[in-house]
Design a protein around this motif. Sequence first.
Motif, PDB file in Angstrom:
ATOM      1  N   LYS A 153     -14.466  -4.449  -3.544  1.00 38.78           N
ATOM      2  CA  LYS A 153     -13.382  -4.010  -4.433  1.00 38.78           C
ATOM      3  C   LYS A 153     -13.626  -4.421  -5.887  1.00 38.78           C
ATOM      4  CE  LYS A 153      -9.713  -4.083  -0.960  1.00 38.78           C
ATOM      5  NZ  LYS A 153      -8.306  -4.400  -0.705  1.00 38.78           N
TER       6      LYS A 153
ATOM      7  N   LEU B 153       0.843  -1.207   0.000  1.00 43.07           N
ATOM      8  CA  LEU B 153       0.000   0.000   0.000  1.00 43.07           C
ATOM      9  C   LEU B 153       0.875   1.253   0.000  1.00 43.07           C
ATOM     10  CD1 LEU B 153      -2.775  -1.154   2.507  1.00 43.07           C
ATOM     11  CD2 LEU B 153      -3.038  -0.770   0.042  1.00 43.07           C
TER      12      LEU B 153
ATOM     13  N   THR C  68       2.228   1.769  -3.537  1.00 40.14           N
ATOM     14  CA  THR C  68       1.209   2.158  -4.533  1.00 40.14           C
ATOM     15  C   THR C  68       0.422   3.402  -4.117  1.00 40.14           C
ATOM     16  OG1 THR C  68      -0.379   0.646  -3.507  1.00 40.14           O
ATOM     17  CG2 THR C  68       0.927  -0.223  -5.348  1.00 40.14           C
TER      18      THR C  68
ATOM     19  N   ASP D 100      -2.694  -4.326  -8.612  1.00 38.61           N
ATOM     20  CA  ASP D 100      -3.708  -4.799  -9.567  1.00 38.61           C
ATOM     21  C   ASP D 100      -3.740  -6.319  -9.684  1.00 38.61           C
ATOM     22  OD1 ASP D 100      -4.534  -2.127 -10.628  1.00 38.61           O
ATOM     23  OD2 ASP D 100      -2.413  -2.046 -11.175  1.00 38.61           O
TER      24      ASP D 100
ATOM     25  N   GLY E 171      -5.993  -3.905  -5.028  1.00 39.17           N
ATOM     26  CA  GLY E 171      -6.649  -2.665  -5.406  1.00 39.17           C
ATOM     27  C   GLY E 171      -8.045  -2.912  -5.962  1.00 39.17           C
ATOM     28  N   VAL E 172      -8.765  -1.849  -6.266  1.00 35.99           N
ATOM     29  CA  VAL E 172     -10.102  -1.955  -6.860  1.00 35.99           C
ATOM     30  C   VAL E 172      -9.986  -2.637  -8.233  1.00 35.99           C
ATOM     31  CG1 VAL E 172     -12.045  -0.639  -7.787  1.00 35.99           C
ATOM     32  CG2 VAL E 172     -10.970   0.054  -5.635  1.00 35.99           C
TER      33      VAL E 172
ATOM     34  N   GLY F 277      -1.319   3.847  -1.497  1.00 34.08           N
ATOM     35  CA  GLY F 277      -2.582   3.479  -0.863  1.00 34.08           C
ATOM     36  C   GLY F 277      -3.613   2.870  -1.800  1.00 34.08           C
ATOM     37  N   LEU F 278      -3.295   2.769  -3.097  1.00 35.45           N
ATOM     38  CA  LEU F 278      -4.267   2.256  -4.073  1.00 35.45           C
ATOM     39  C   LEU F 278      -4.342   0.731  -4.099  1.00 35.45           C
ATOM     40  CD1 LEU F 278      -3.551   4.678  -7.066  1.00 35.45           C
ATOM     41  CD2 LEU F 278      -5.438   4.780  -5.422  1.00 35.45           C
TER      42      LEU F 278
END
Length: 379
Positions: free
Chosen positions: A308, A240, A243, A249, A283-284, A245-246
């Motif tokens: 997510k 995190l 990235t 992938d 991540g999302v 906090g994102l």
Amino acid sequence: MATAGRGVAARPGGSSRWVPRITMKALYCQQKSPGEEMTFVFQERENLPPTRDNDVKVQVRACALSWIDTKLLSEIKLEKELLPVGREISGVVLEVGRKVTFFQPDDEVVGILPLDSEESGLCEVVLVHEHYLVRKPEKVCWVEAAGTVRDGVRAYTALHYLSHVSPGKTVLVMDGGSPFGTIAIQLAQHRGAKVISTAYSLEDKQYLERLRLPVGIRQPLVARVIDVSNGKIDVAESCLEETGGLGVDIVLDAGVKLYNAEDESASKSQLLPHKHDIITLLGVGGHWITTEKNLQLDPPDSHSLFLKGATVSFLNDEIWNLSNVQQGKYLSILEDIMEKLSSSIFRPQLDEPIPLYEAKVSMEIVQKNQARKRQVIQF
């Protein structure tokens, strides 16, 4: 070593001609009952069966050793008293069946024998259906070809077909210092992804930090190496942080802890991340590619993944050999692996070549998961 004995075959007219009987040694494994330790034995075999219409007779020059999943073989009803050992081979075509269209004698080839193959790749000569082989580039050596093909197939399955890696994505490769992890890092970076990796030892950490592009700007392949060897580093927190906090992938794990530490069996590595850590660092719209065949997700885990919009996929590279529906894609993968090996995009993590007489001891080490580099037998 093949040896010639005596043999006689009758001519159609009734006369006889002398035909040499060839005796070769091949490696097989025995498991008398489930859970029992495997034993590996050399068996002598005489004269291969006749070459069928679509068969290719290959003189094996190198064969890589891989862990044998006896449970999978049992589940798909392929258990035998003697299981052939060694499936990733490279070699020279000696003879082709009358319907073979892709190859001719003297072609250099590489491939993976199917799960139901009766042939041991640890034999001087094998028969293979032409749809399991591709040509080996001239500049790729026998050992590298055999030693890379399976890890290449696994990496392509995970990063292309299960998660669709693309430029700008962030990929976390667990245990990047392993033979598979190394190829996965090289493929992800080649596709334009940013790569983060975990290291299970100081040696692995130093190895990952030394990985560089083969040509051009010699930038590191791994943007961040997370050393988890002392058990004090939080993988989720590190990812995190890297990235912003994102989250990442794509996560490619090397096994996970399913339960809390006190519930985990003693045989499980304490270095594996907890499944909650992996869900946290996703991540999302992220993809979690897992090698944990017994993964269990509780309702809160599933809810976190739902929020997510993330997915979980199981990495089983044997799917290509369990069905011939996508045979064309599979052969394209093999060809692409060889092309990347030829152009030094793939630089495998291989041990020194091993002579055939040491194959039994080497296979015992591989089956106990004690080999950190890919073991390849050279003929």
